[in-house]
Design an enzyme around this catalytic site. Structure first.
Site, PDB file in Angstrom:
ATOM      1  N   GLU A 205       0.827  -1.214   0.000  1.00  0.00           N
ATOM      2  CA  GLU A 205       0.000   0.000   0.000  1.00  0.00           C
ATOM      3  C   GLU A 205       0.859   1.261   0.000  1.00  0.00           C
ATOM      4  OE1 GLU A 205      -3.113  -0.149   2.949  1.00  0.00           O
ATOM      5  OE2 GLU A 205      -3.978  -1.968   2.083  1.00  0.00           O
ATOM      6  N   GLU A 343      -5.017  -8.748  -0.559  1.00  0.00           N
ATOM      7  CA  GLU A 343      -5.804  -8.417   0.635  1.00  0.00           C
ATOM      8  C   GLU A 343      -7.253  -8.317   0.211  1.00  0.00           C
ATOM      9  OE1 GLU A 343      -4.720  -5.277   3.352  1.00  0.00           O
ATOM     10  OE2 GLU A 343      -2.576  -5.608   3.041  1.00  0.00           O
TER      11      GLU A 343
END
Length: 537
Positions: A205, A343
């Site tokens: 991220e 994820e």
């Protein structure tokens, strides 16, 4: 993250108030009709086993107590890793496991987690509420865990607060030959032979907690890391680049344009092989009740409006994958680069009395979301070749929950157990005609389906009935082949918010479901709010 419009939220809220006034059991259990046609002789993509991967982060009790109890614990363990968790994971054939994070990964310095336990520094988990980090679970413990489970390591290196040198040093430590300097250091810490580290995540991220980077900045950083990250023995490392936050299609465009090839414009005289820099590009997407990150909805005690809005968001997974894949197809028509949904899962608001960070009790809704999501990944198997549910133990959509010495498997675990038959199988096209599921402003297809054929020639069809009030009478036409027998199992429960507990029997253990095979057609009635597996041989 994408947010729903205020009008949409008001509609869902109003629908929720009206529906909440009616007891769920008061709704008549009607029966819908559906037809599924499976092209059993058409060869599709292979469903990569890594679609059924897991995610472990140093967060809450995901690692400490969930996996690691220490060698001196009264809880049965092997070298500090709890035995009941290992045995449960082995049963469902867990493939790749991603570690050490998550946001934690970009603050993790691997040297803190090697050497004698008593000499490891006591740290602070800055990513998750500044909680203490003992570093008792580090590289050697993770690799030991992988060996016990039988899984494949997927290691995320620190890009956000680390360096290329630190990442390269870690790769040397894990994979260099035993007679090298890194190998000798590894041996001094208890493991002489190099480990196999096939998957390496280059940051996490980086558009957010992993560095607040722009796509252009990360693309340049990824190219830099890719020049040095390698395995020093064994197969070539498969690098997974940070992909988009949900529907940031511009990020995917930039990564595919700037960070795919060794040289953006190779010359005819170039001595560098023009192969992809990355094995995969990641995608993160979570399901909650609606489209508001700051109002995810309750995990327990919810009504039919929140059931519907959560499934509506989970259904967006299909559109996100389709649109990101279309961008990737323009740069990579041969589909050499995987889309890794590393994820995903249901993330609702933790209850006030939750025993640890992001701990959620597990309900039937989680099972339906899991089955629906896995069906979507299967159907996109030509591009999606890895997915990692978040997270494996004691954190949001877990497969396993622990409470001291007690352990239970969740309804999501049972879904993974049912679906393991898809691992490594050949995807089969399945055309579905079903009545819509309608709840307030939400309208969705009533059934979610994927089909595959394994190496033994058995056909497996997984069917999720999203409708919480209507069963579905399903006719399955098998286009081609000679079939002798059909059997079925189903996971369901009495109420939409039925939950697993540490005391009492497990209400989610799949039960036999009647299935009739005649002249290439299977007939089965799947209950409302259910996940079913049909096997035909």
């Amino acid at each position: 993250m994408t947010s729903g419009t205020s009008v949409g939220r008001k509609v869902l809220a109003l629908a929720g108030l009206m529906l909440a006034a009616l007891p769920f059991t008061a709704v008549a259990q009607t029966v819908a009709n559906a037809e599924i046609e499976v092209e059993t002789q058409k060869v599709g993509a292979t469903i990569d086993p890594n679609i059924y991967g897991q995610f472990v982060e140093h967060l809450g009790r995901g690692v400490y107590e969930g996996i690691w109890v220490g060698p001196n614990s009264p809880i049965p363990n092997v070298r500090g890793i709890r035995t009941d968790v290992v045995e449960a994971l082995r049963k469902i054939q867990v493939p790749a496991i991603r570690w050490p994070g998550g946001c934690f990964a970009d603050g993790y310095h691997w040297r803190d987690g090697i050497g004698p336990a008593a000499q490891r520094p006591q740290g602070i988990n800055a990513a998750w509420n500044k909680t203490p980090e003992t570093n008792a679970f580090g590289t050697h413990e993770f690799m030991d865990f992988m060996g016990q489970v039988g899984g494949t390591p997927f290691v995320s290196v620190n890009v956000g607060s680390g360096s290329v040198r630190e990442a390269d040093d870690w790769m040397r430590y894990m994979t260099a030959p035993a007679d090298s300097a890194p190998g000798k250091e590894r041996a001094a810490n208890g493991h002489a032979e190099p480990w196999n580290v096939p998957f390496v995540g280059v940051g996490n991220e980086t558009w957010g907690c992993g560095g607040n980077m722009t796509a252009e900045t990360y693309a340049a950083s990824f190219r830099h890391y890719a020049a040095f990250l390698r395995n020093y023995s064994g197969e070539r490392a498969k690098l997974i680049a940070v992909g988009a936050d949900t529907d940031d299609y511009a990020w995917t465009e930039t990564m595919m344009a700037r960070a795919v090839k060794w040289r953006p414009n190779p010359t005819p005289l170039s001595l560098i092989v023009d192969r992809p820099l990355m094995w995969g590009l990641s995608l993160h997407f979570y399901t909650f009740a609606g489209n508001d990150w700051h109002n995810k909805g309750r995990n327990v005690g919810f009504g039919r409006a929140e059931w519907a809005s959560a499934l509506q968001r989970a259904t967006l997974t299909d559109d996100l994958i389709t649109r990101h894949s279309a961008i990737m197809d323009r740069y990579d028509p041969k589909k050499e680069i995987a889309l890794a949904v590393d994820e995903w899962g249901a993330w609702f608001a933790s209850e006030k009395d939750a025993p640890s960070q992001l701990y959620l009790e597990s309900t039937l809704r989680d099972a339906v979301i899991a089955g629906h999501s896995l069906n979507i990944f299967n159907r996109h198997a030509d591009r999606v070749r890895m997915a990692n549910v978040a997270q494996m133990v004691n954190v949001i959509q877990s497969l396993i929950l622990t409470k001291g010495e007690k352990m239970v498997v969740t309804p999501t675990y049972h879904v993974f157990d049912l679906y393991k038959v898809h691992q490594g199988a050949t995807l089969l096209p399945a055309t579905v005609r079903s009545e819509d599921y309608v709840e307030g402003a939400v309208r969705l297809p009533g059934l979610s389906v994927s089909a595959s054929k394994d190496k033994a020639g058995k056909l497996h069809l997984t069917i999720v009935n999203l409708d919480p009030a209507r069963a579905s009478k399903v006719g399955i036409k098998l286009d081609g082949g000679t079939w002798k027998r059909a059997t079925a199992k189903v996971l369901t429960a009495d109420r939409i918010d039925t939950r697993i507990t540490f005391d009492g029997t497990d209400p989610f253990v799949p039960a036999a479901l009647p299935a009739r095979l005649s002249q290439g057609r299977v007939e089965v009635q799947v209950p409302s709010k259910s996940v079913s597996l049909i096997e035909v041989e």
